[in-house]
Design an enzyme around this catalytic site. Structure first.
Site, PDB file in Angstrom:
ATOM      1  N   ASP A 209     -15.888  46.542  15.073  1.00  0.00           N
ATOM      2  CA  ASP A 209     -16.804  46.559  13.944  1.00  0.00           C
ATOM      3  C   ASP A 209     -17.355  47.865  13.849  1.00  0.00           C
ATOM      4  O   ASP A 209     -17.536  48.576  14.660  1.00  0.00           O
ATOM      5  CB  ASP A 209     -17.701  45.378  14.222  1.00  0.00           C
ATOM      6  CG  ASP A 209     -18.446  45.393  15.439  1.00  0.00           C
ATOM      7  OD1 ASP A 209     -19.723  46.137  15.190  1.00  0.00           O
ATOM      8  OD2 ASP A 209     -18.319  45.117  16.558  1.00  0.00           O
ATOM      9  N   ASP A 211     -20.802  47.991  13.540  1.00  0.00           N
ATOM     10  CA  ASP A 211     -22.275  47.511  13.586  1.00  0.00           C
ATOM     11  C   ASP A 211     -22.875  47.112  12.382  1.00  0.00           C
ATOM     12  O   ASP A 211     -22.271  46.301  11.512  1.00  0.00           O
ATOM     13  CB  ASP A 211     -22.834  48.670  14.663  1.00  0.00           C
ATOM     14  CG  ASP A 211     -24.177  48.001  15.165  1.00  0.00           C
ATOM     15  OD1 ASP A 211     -24.054  46.991  15.500  1.00  0.00           O
ATOM     16  OD2 ASP A 211     -25.206  48.606  15.050  1.00  0.00           O
TER      17      ASP A 211
HETATM   18  N1  ADE Z   1     -21.839  46.295  17.206  1.00  0.00           N
HETATM   19  C1  ADE Z   1     -22.030  45.775  18.442  1.00  0.00           C
HETATM   20  N2  ADE Z   1     -23.069  45.762  19.034  1.00  0.00           N
HETATM   21  C2  ADE Z   1     -23.244  45.299  20.330  1.00  0.00           C
HETATM   22  N3  ADE Z   1     -22.091  44.882  20.948  1.00  0.00           N
HETATM   23  C3  ADE Z   1     -20.847  44.797  20.382  1.00  0.00           C
HETATM   24  N4  ADE Z   1     -19.818  44.139  20.876  1.00  0.00           N
HETATM   25  C4  ADE Z   1     -18.826  44.106  19.925  1.00  0.00           C
HETATM   26  N5  ADE Z   1     -19.397  44.855  18.868  1.00  0.00           N
HETATM   27  C5  ADE Z   1     -20.912  45.135  19.073  1.00  0.00           C
END
Ligand code: ADE
Ligand SMILES: CSC[C@H]1O[C@H](OP(=O)(O)O)[C@H](O)[C@@H]1O
Length: 291
Positions: A209, A211
């Protein structure tokens, strides 16, 4: 000579290792408490491979609740010399898109609720940690990716947050402005403890992703992380299998010094060491404490 044994720590969405053969499960007791799960010990080609599900099967342990010391201690007791960590992560860069594997080479530790060392009062040690990832192991992963036609990005900084909540928008922008590349919740203190245990460590950070900083992507949520992580699991297993198939029989010296991290690192004079702590360090530091 030390026989090379490849440890694989599976993160979110990775609770077993397809391709592992002749598997036996072993529950190894640790003086550091309960590890996340039984070890699955087998082989891929001629290489002994030991798999551990970081969060336990059924994802029972939170990033804060994982007993990282017990996990690393039992892997050491099983003879593991090198760890490949499979970890889901968010990305702070457009070009590090979901589905891409990033071979990070640096970490920033923003955790605050975890035991970060095997050492302490009664047996103080300071290991070098400028280069937390084993460069030779990382090269092997990159070569395996090339052989398998799996695209990876080489290099990057993984910031480890405490969680379990994801970052605020302000935090996400701050990490991006700091030039961090990816974010996760588990590689610290795991990498620190591996170094103290003289185990070479490298991470395949699997981007799931963006974030929450990205103007044209939704903020991260668990459903999207899990969906991408599941979709990546097959390629991760393929990559690890290739690393294992091409792994040397004998442990290689680590250019970052992880194979001898404890040489000269223990400060506490022998006469002043706490016997109880020294006993708990039998696996992790046996080479230097009893050698
Ligand atoms: N955006 C994110 N922040 C922290 N841990 C994660 N693991 C997978 N995506 C994450
Ligand atoms: C399921 S979203 C957050 C969770 O995913 C990552 O886990 P891992 O590093 O074990 O793959 C992240 O670090 C969080 O623990």
């Amino acid at each position: 000579m030390t026989a090379a044994v490849l440890g694989v720590i599976g993160g979110s969405g990775v609770y077993d290792l397809p391709g592992l053969e002749d598997i036996r499960e072993e529950t190894i007791a640790s003086p550091w408490g309960e590890p996340s799960d039984a070890l699955r010990i087998g082989r891929i080609g001629q290489t002994k491979v030991v798999f551990l599900a970081r969060h336990g099967r059924g994802h029972r342990f939170s990033p804060t609740g994982i007993n990282y010391r017990a996990n690393i201690d039992v892997l050491k007791r099983a003879g593991v010399t090198d760890i490949v960590s499979l970890s889901a992560c968010g990305s702070f860069r457009n070009e590090l898109h979901p589905g891409l594997f990033v071979l990070v080479d640096q970490f920033v530790d923003r955790t605050f609720g975890r035991a970060t060392s095997f050492f302490g009062n009664g047996c103080v040690a300071h290991v070098s940690f400028a280069h937390p990832v084993g460069p030779a192991l990382q090269k092997r992963i990159a070569a395996a990716a090339e052989a398998e036609g799996i695209s990876v990005h080489k290099g990057g900084t993984y910031v480890c947050m405490e969680g379990p909540q994801f970052s605020t928008l302000a935090e996400s922008k701050h990490y991006k402005a700091a030039n961090f590349d990816v974010i996760g919740m588990t590689n610290m203190p795991e990498a620190k403890l591996a170094r103290e245990a003289e185990i070479t460590y490298a991470t395949i950070a699997m981007v799931t992703d963006f974030d929450c900083w990205h103007p044209s992507h939704d903020s991260v949520d668990v459903a999207s992380v899990v969906a991408v992580a599941r979709a990546n699991a097959g390629r991760a297993a393929q990559l690890v299998a290739r690393v294992a198939l091409d792994f040397p029989a004998e442990r290689e010296d680590c250019p970052a010094g992880s194979h001898r991290a404890l040489d000269g690192a223990i400060m506490t004079a022998a006469a002043h060491r706490d016997p109880e702590l020294v006993a708990k360090l039998d696996a992790v530091a046996g080479r230097v404490l009893n050698g």
